[in-house]
Design a protein around this motif. Structure first.
Motif, mmCIF file in Angstrom:
data_model
loop_
_atom_site.group_PDB
_atom_site.id
_atom_site.type_symbol
_atom_site.label_atom_id
_atom_site.label_comp_id
_atom_site.label_asym_id
_atom_site.label_seq_id
_atom_site.Cartn_x
_atom_site.Cartn_y
_atom_site.Cartn_z
ATOM 1 N N THR A 146 0.767 -1.316 0.072
ATOM 2 C CA THR A 146 0.183 -0.174 0.125
ATOM 3 C C THR A 146 0.869 1.329 0.239
ATOM 4 O OG1 THR A 146 -1.818 -1.329 0.995
ATOM 5 C CG2 THR A 146 -1.837 1.293 1.218
ATOM 6 N N GLY A 147 2.038 1.351 0.647
ATOM 7 C CA GLY A 147 2.851 2.410 0.774
ATOM 8 C C GLY A 147 3.285 2.601 -0.639
ATOM 9 N N LEU A 148 3.611 1.668 -1.347
ATOM 10 C CA LEU A 148 4.379 1.783 -2.873
ATOM 11 C C LEU A 148 3.024 2.234 -3.800
ATOM 12 C CD1 LEU A 148 6.175 1.571 -5.357
ATOM 13 C CD2 LEU A 148 5.526 -0.866 -5.338
ATOM 14 N N VAL A 149 2.095 1.900 -3.543
ATOM 15 C CA VAL A 149 0.644 2.205 -4.298
ATOM 16 C C VAL A 149 0.634 3.805 -3.900
ATOM 17 C CG1 VAL A 149 -1.816 2.341 -4.421
ATOM 18 C CG2 VAL A 149 -0.394 0.177 -4.522
ATOM 19 N N MET A 150 0.687 4.345 -2.702
ATOM 20 C CA MET A 150 0.604 5.704 -2.568
ATOM 21 C C MET A 150 1.568 6.464 -3.002
ATOM 22 S SD MET A 150 -1.688 7.585 -0.761
ATOM 23 C CE MET A 150 -2.631 6.376 0.169
ATOM 24 N N VAL A 151 2.967 6.073 -2.811
ATOM 25 C CA VAL A 151 4.051 6.828 -3.500
ATOM 26 C C VAL A 151 3.824 6.966 -4.915
ATOM 27 C CG1 VAL A 151 6.287 6.729 -3.974
ATOM 28 C CG2 VAL A 151 5.819 6.231 -1.940
ATOM 29 N N LEU A 152 3.317 5.865 -5.662
ATOM 30 C CA LEU A 152 2.988 6.214 -7.118
ATOM 31 C C LEU A 152 1.913 6.958 -7.433
ATOM 32 C CD1 LEU A 152 2.790 2.365 -8.278
ATOM 33 C CD2 LEU A 152 4.331 4.142 -9.100
ATOM 34 N N VAL A 153 0.964 7.229 -6.547
ATOM 35 C CA VAL A 153 -0.198 8.138 -6.676
ATOM 36 C C VAL A 153 0.433 9.627 -6.155
ATOM 37 C CG1 VAL A 153 -2.361 9.055 -5.441
ATOM 38 C CG2 VAL A 153 -2.116 6.528 -6.034
ATOM 39 N N GLU A 154 1.364 9.803 -5.314
ATOM 40 C CA GLU A 154 1.699 11.138 -4.944
ATOM 41 C C GLU A 154 2.840 11.377 -6.302
ATOM 42 O OE1 GLU A 154 2.032 10.382 -0.266
ATOM 43 O OE2 GLU A 154 3.841 10.280 -1.456
ATOM 44 N N GLU A 155 3.430 10.602 -6.774
ATOM 45 C CA GLU A 155 4.309 11.279 -7.931
ATOM 46 C C GLU A 155 3.654 11.536 -9.021
ATOM 47 O OE1 GLU A 155 7.713 11.695 -8.067
ATOM 48 O OE2 GLU A 155 7.511 11.638 -5.772
ATOM 49 N N ALA A 156 2.543 10.867 -9.148
ATOM 50 C CA ALA A 156 1.605 11.234 -10.501
ATOM 51 C C ALA A 156 1.086 12.630 -10.167
ATOM 52 C CB ALA A 156 0.509 10.090 -10.662
#
Length: 855
Positions: free
Chosen positions: A48-58
Motif C-alpha cells: 500500500t505504501g508503494l501504491v501511495m507513492v505512485l499516486v503522489e508522484e503522479a
C-alpha cells in the motif's frame, strides 16, 4: 512536454550491495506506466505504501489519478500535513488506543510527527514538499451508496441527458448500456446487452428520450413500459417482442426498486462522469491548474454492491478512454488497490472483469495507465496481467504465490529478465519490508531491486465511515456560519462540530478541530431539525428586539408574527408521553414550543451463523406536518438528556395538527418513525468467517484481531496433531519396508560373498570342469541381481520416506503461518435488523423549544 519521472526511492542490482553504497535513485519514467503496472505483496510488505507513492508522484507530475478503494486505505492520501506538526496529527488519533498504551494523544502525535519528519528527511524530502503536494492536488472522495462522503448518482447516464449523444454516439450508448445492466442486476434480471430482451427494450425506450434531450429515469421508463411510444423492436412488433404481461411484471419490479428508500441514496450526488472528474482544475499554486485526485471508496458496500458499482464505473471509464486521442505519454493513472475478486481467473466472470480486461488491452493506446495491487496473486487472471509492462513484487509468504508470480513474469516477457526461476523465487522469499523486485520491460537491465521512499501522506490505515465525513468536510469546508444562529423552527445547516443532536461534541477529535464559538448564540445546543434548544446549562443572553407595529414590520419586509399560541400544552394523543426541550428559568419573550413526534426504539441486529447479537437503542424525532404525518426528511436522533418531562413556566405552545386527534393518524405517525428506524439502523461488525468469530459489542478491533490470532493458533495446533497422526501410519509402513529391504540386501550380499568371483570361477572350471563353472557363474549372477533388487528397494523406500517427511514438514510449516495471517481473513459485516426486530419502547409528543420572535 514530457511528464517528469516518478521518484520512487532507491534501486540496486539484484546481485549488488544491499547497503547504501550500491544504491542509486530509482526514477521511473512516467510513460512506462502507460503499459500498466502490477503490485503484489503480502501484508506488511509495503504494498500500500508503494501504491501511495505512485499516486503522489503522479499528482506531483500533474497526472490526474482515479483511485478505487476497497479496503479503506487510499483516503490516507488526504492526510497530508504541510507543517508535519503534532497538532495536525492529534485530531486523527484514537484516544482509546492511546490510553491502552498508557499514553496521551499528544504524546502519540508528537511521536508520529517526529517519525514522519525523519522518514521524509531520509528520502530527501521536507515539509515544503508535503505543502506543495497538498496545494497541487484537487481531491474528491466519492462514496456511492452513502452520504458519508460525496455521494454518486450511479444512474446519471439515464436521468441526465448527455452531450455525448451529439459528440460520441458510441460512448453515450455504452454508458447507457452499463447503467441499464446495473438496473437489471438490481432487480435480478438478465443484464446482457446482446441477449436480454429487457435490456434491448429499455435501451430503445431510454435512447429515444435521451436523444430528444429528455430524462430517461425510472419514472419515465415505467410510463413507457405501460404504453410504449414505439411500434416495433427490430423486425417484431413491441407486443410480439415483449408481451404486455411481461412488461407489466418488469414494471412492477422496477417500481419496487424505485419505491425502496435505500435506493434513493444511489440516485443523488455527483454524476457518474469520469471525464468531468479527471478534468484539470484552475487555481493551483503559482497560477497553474490543480490536478484531480479522485478516490472512489466502496469499502462500506457489500460484495455484490461493490461488483455492480465498480462494473458500472469501469464501463464508464472505458467509454471515456475510447473517446480520447492517441498518445504515448501518461495522460491519466487508474489505481485499483486490493483487486482480489474483481479480476479472477477463468471461468469466473464478475461484472468488473470484462471492462478491466478491455482497459488493460486498450487504454495504453490512449495514454491511460492502470496499476493493480493485490495480496494474493493466486486469485488473479494472469493472462490479463501479462499485459502489464511493470511489475513490483514484494515479499510473498507461500511457495504457491511465488511460483504464480514467476509464471506471470515469464508470461509477460518470455522470461524473468535473465533471472533463473529458482533464484527469483529465493529472492522474493527474502525481500525485507518496503523492498520490491522490479521488472520493467522498458528498462535495461529490466530486473532490479527497489526500496520505496517515505510517503508524503500519513499512512494511518483504514478510514471509517465517520472519518470519511470529517475528511470530506476538511477538503470542502462548509460556508462560514452567520453572526447569529437561526432562532426559528425552520431547518438550518447543522453545526460541523455536532454529529448528532446532542450538545456534546461527537469526539475529542471534533472538539480539537473546531474553532471556539464566536457568540453566545453559537454556544446554545442544537435541537430537533436545527432549532435552538434553550438549556439551563447553556443559557444564552437572548436579545430583546424592540416592539414594532404590524405596519412597521410590513414596511421593513419582516415576516408576519406567528399565530397566537396556547399557554398550556395541548393533550398528547392516547398512549403517548410528553417530553419538552429544556428552557431557561425565565423564558424570554417569544419563546414557544412546536410539536414533534418522538419514538424510542430498540433495534436487535443478529447474525445467527456468526453468533452475533447487538442491540441499538435510539430516540428518533421528526416534526409533524399539517396532516399529522412526520416529516421523514428531517428525522433527528435525540439525546434524552436534552429533554424534560415538564414544560418551562410561561412558555407558549403551537397547535397540534388536527388529524393527530384521530387514533389511526397517531398510530401511523409512530409506525412511520419505526419504519424509518428499520430502514436506517445498521452496525458494522468485524468477522472472521473461516474461524467463525465475530467482534463482540464494544470490543476494540485490535483485541478482536488478537482473539483471531489465538483461535488460529489453537486451530493450527489441532491440525498439526491431525497431520502428524495422518502421516504416522505411512511413515511406519515405509520404515518397515526399509527394514525388510535392508535385511534382504544383507542376505543377498552374504550370498554374493559366498560364491566364487570371476577368477575363482575360472579356476573352478579347470578343476571341476566347464559345466560346474557355468553353474557357479549362473548362481553368482542370480545372487548379484538379487542384491541389486534389494538395493533398489531400499533406495526407493528411503527416498519415499524422505519425501513423506518433507510433505509433512511443508504442511506443518504452512500451519505455522496460520496465526500470522489470521488478520487477512478479517472483514466487515454489515448488520441490519429484520422488520420484526425493531421494538418500540415508547412514543412521545416532543416539544421543540424555539425563539419565534415577539408576539
Amino acid at each position: 512536454m514530457p511528464t517528469r519521472p516518478f521518484t520512487l526511492g532507491r534501486s540496486r542490482p539484484l546481485s549488488g550491495d544491499p547497503g547504501a553504497a550500491g544504491a542509486r535513485p530509482f526514477e521511473l519514467p512516467a510513460h512506462h506506466l502507460v503499459t500498466h503496472g502490477v503490485v503484489v505483496g503480502m501484508t506488511g510488505s509495503g504494498k500500500t505504501g508503494l501504491v501511495m507513492v505512485l499516486v503522489e508522484e503522479a499528482l506531483r507530475s500533474g497526472v490526474p489519478v482515479l483511485m478505487v478503494d476497497v479496503k479503506g486505505d487510499l483516503p490516507n492520501l488526504l492526510f497530508t500535513f504541510p507543517e508535519l506538526s503534532a497538532a495536525e496529527f492529534e485530531p486523527w488519533i484514537d484516544p482509546s488506543a492511546a490510553a491502552r498504551d498508557g499514553r496521551s494523544t499528544t504524546d502519540v502525535a508528537e511521536g508520529l510527527a517526529a517519525r514522519w519528519r525523519d522518514g521524509l528527511a531520509s528520502s530527501g524530502l521536507e515539509p515544503a514538499d508535503v505543502a506543495a503536494l497538498r496545494a497541487r492536488m484537487a481531491p474528491r472522495l466519492l462514496t456511492p451508496g452513502t452520504t458519508a462522503g460525496e455521494p454518486v448518482h450511479v444512474l446519471s447516464a439515464l436521468e441526465t441527458p448527455s452531450p455525448l449523444w451529439d459528440e460520441d454516439e458510441e460512448a453515450a450508448r455504452e454508458a447507457l448500456s452499463a447503467s441499464l445492466s446495473l438496473l437489471l442486476r438490481l432487480v435480478g434480471r438478465d443484464p446482457d446487452p446482446a441477449r436480454s430482451r429487457e435490456h434491448v427494450l429499455l435501451a430503445h425506450l431510454a435512447e429515444r428520450r435521451l436523444r430528444a434531450r429528455r430524462a430517461a429515469g425510472l419514472e419515465e421508463l415505467l410510463a413507457d413500459l405501460a404504453d410504449p411510444p414505439i411500434a416495433a423492436v427490430g423486425a417484431l412488433g413491441v407486443d410480439e417482442f415483449f408481451a404486455p404481461k411481461e412488461r407489466q411484471a418488469l414494471a412492477r419490479e422496477l417500481n419496487t426498486l424505485l419505491a425502496s428508500p435505500t435506493f434513493a441514496t444511489w440516485r443523488k450526488g455527483a454524476p457518474l462522469d469520469v471525464a468531468a472528474w479527471l478534468a484539470p482544475q484552475a487555481g493551483g499554486s503559482g497560477g497553474g491548474g490543480k490536478t484531480p485526485a479522485v478516490i472512489v471508496s466502496v469499502a462500506h458496500l457489500d460484495d455484490d454492491e461493490r461488483l455492480l458499482v465498480l462494473g458500472l464505473l469501469f464501463d464508464q471509464l472505458l467509454s471515456w478512454v475510447r473517446g480520447l486521442s492517441g498518445t504515448s505519454d501518461l495522460r491519466a493513472l487508474v489505481v485499483f488497490d486490493e483487486v482480489f475478486g474483481f479480476l479472477p481467473p477463468h471461468p469466473a466472470n464478475p461484472p468488473t472483469k470484462r471492462p478491466l480486461l478491455a482497459l488493460l488491452k486498450q487504454a495504453r493506446a490512449f495514454g491511460v495507465g492502470v496499476v493493480l495491487a493485490t495480496q494474493n496473486p493466486m486469485d488473479l487472471d494472469y493472462k490479463a496481467l501479462s499485459n502489464a509492462g511493470a511489475w513490483f513484487v514484494g515479499r510473498l509468504q507461500t511457495d504457491a504465490d511465488r511460483e504464480r508470480v514467476v509464471e506471470g513474469l515469464s508470461g509477460a516477457d518470455g522470461g524473468a529478465g535473465g533471472v533463473e526461476a529458482a533464484a527469483l523465487s529465493a529472492t522474493l522469499k527474502a525481500l525485507p519490508p518496503r523492498t520490491f523486485f522490479v521488472r520493467d520491460v522498458h528498462m535495461q537491465p529490466p530486473s532490479f531491486l527497489a526500496e520505496t521512499r517515505f510517503s508524503l501522506s500519513w499512512l494511518r490505515g483504514p478510514v471509517t465511515r465517520r472519518e470519511i465525513g470529517r475528511l470530506v468536510r476538511s477538503i470542502s469546508p462548509p460556508p462560514p456560519a452567520p453572526a447569529r444562529a437561526s432562532l426559528d423552527s425552520r431547518p438550518v445547516q447543522p453545526d460541523s462540530r455536532v454529529d448528532s443532536l446532542d450538545s456534546r461534541p461527537a469526539s475529542p477529535d471534533a472538539r480539537r478541530a473546531s474553532p471556539a464559538p464566536s457568540s453566545p448564540d453559537q454556544r446554545a445546543p442544537v435541537g430537533p431539525g436545527g432549532t435552538v434548544v434553550l438549556d439551563p446549562r447553556h443559557t444564552p443572553a437572548a436579545p430583546q428586539p424592540a416592539r414594532r407595529s404590524a405596519a412597521a414590520r410590513a414596511d421593513a419586509g419582516a415576516p408576519a408574527p406567528p399565530p397566537p399560541a396556547a399557554t398550556a400544552p395541548p393533550p398528547a394523543p392516547e398512549g403517548w408521553r410528553s417530553l419538552y426541550a429544556h428552557a431557561p428559568a425565565a423564558a424570554p419573550e417569544g419563546f414557544r414550543y412546536v410539536p414533534w413526534v418522538a419514538v424510542s426504539v430498540i433495534a436487535h441486529l443478529r447474525d445467527t451463523k456468526l453468533g452475533v447479537a447487538l442491540n441499538r437503542s435510539q430516540l428518533l424525532a421528526a416534526p409533524l406536518l399539517p396532516d399529522g404525518k412526520p416529516d421523514l426528511s428531517r428525522v433527528a436522533r435525540l439525546d434524552a438528556s436534552l429533554l424534560a418531562t415538564s414544560p418551562a413556566a410561561g412558555a407558549r405552545f403551537a397547535e397540534l395538527p388536527a388529524p393527530l386527534a384521530k387514533r389511526a393518524t397517531a398510530q401511523a405517525a409512530a409506525r412511520a418513525l419505526r419504519e424509518h428506524a428499520y430502514r436506517t439502523t445498521e452496525a458494522a461488525v468485524a468477522v472472521h468467517k473461516e474461524l467463525g468469530l465475530a467482534q463482540d459489542d464494544g470490543e476494540p478491533l485490535e483485541a478482536f484481531a488478537a482473539r483471531c490470532r489465538a483461535a488460529a493458533a489453537r486451530l493450527a495446533a489441532a491440525e498439526q496433531q491431525q497431520i502428524v497422526g495422518r502421516f504416522a501410519p505411512k511413515i511406519a509402513r515405509l520404515g518397515e519396508r526399509i527394514a525388510a529391504a535392508k535385511a534382504r540386501y544383507g542376505q543377498a550380499e552374504a550370498e554374493v560373498a559366498a560364491l566364487p568371483g570371476a577368477v575363482g570361477a575360472a579356476l573352478l572350471g579347470l578343476v571341476a570342469g566347464r559345466d560346474t563353472a557355468r553353474r557357479a557363474g549362473t548362481q553368482r549372477d542370480k545372487a548379484a541381481a538379487k542384491l541389486e533388487r534389494a538395493r533398489q528397494e531400499w533406495t526407493e523406500a528411503d527416498a519415499a520416506l524422505r519425501d513423506l517427511h518433507a510433505a509433512q514438514a511443508a504442511e506443518l510449516a504452512a500451519l505455522e503461518q496460520l496465526p500470522l495471517r489470521a488478520g487477512e481473513g478479517i472483514e466487515t459485516k454489515r448488520l441490519v435488523p429484520k422488520k420484526n426486530d425493531v421494538e418500540v419502547a415508547f412514543v412521545a409528543l416532543a416539544w421543540a423549544a424555539t425563539l419565534a420572535g415577539p408576539a
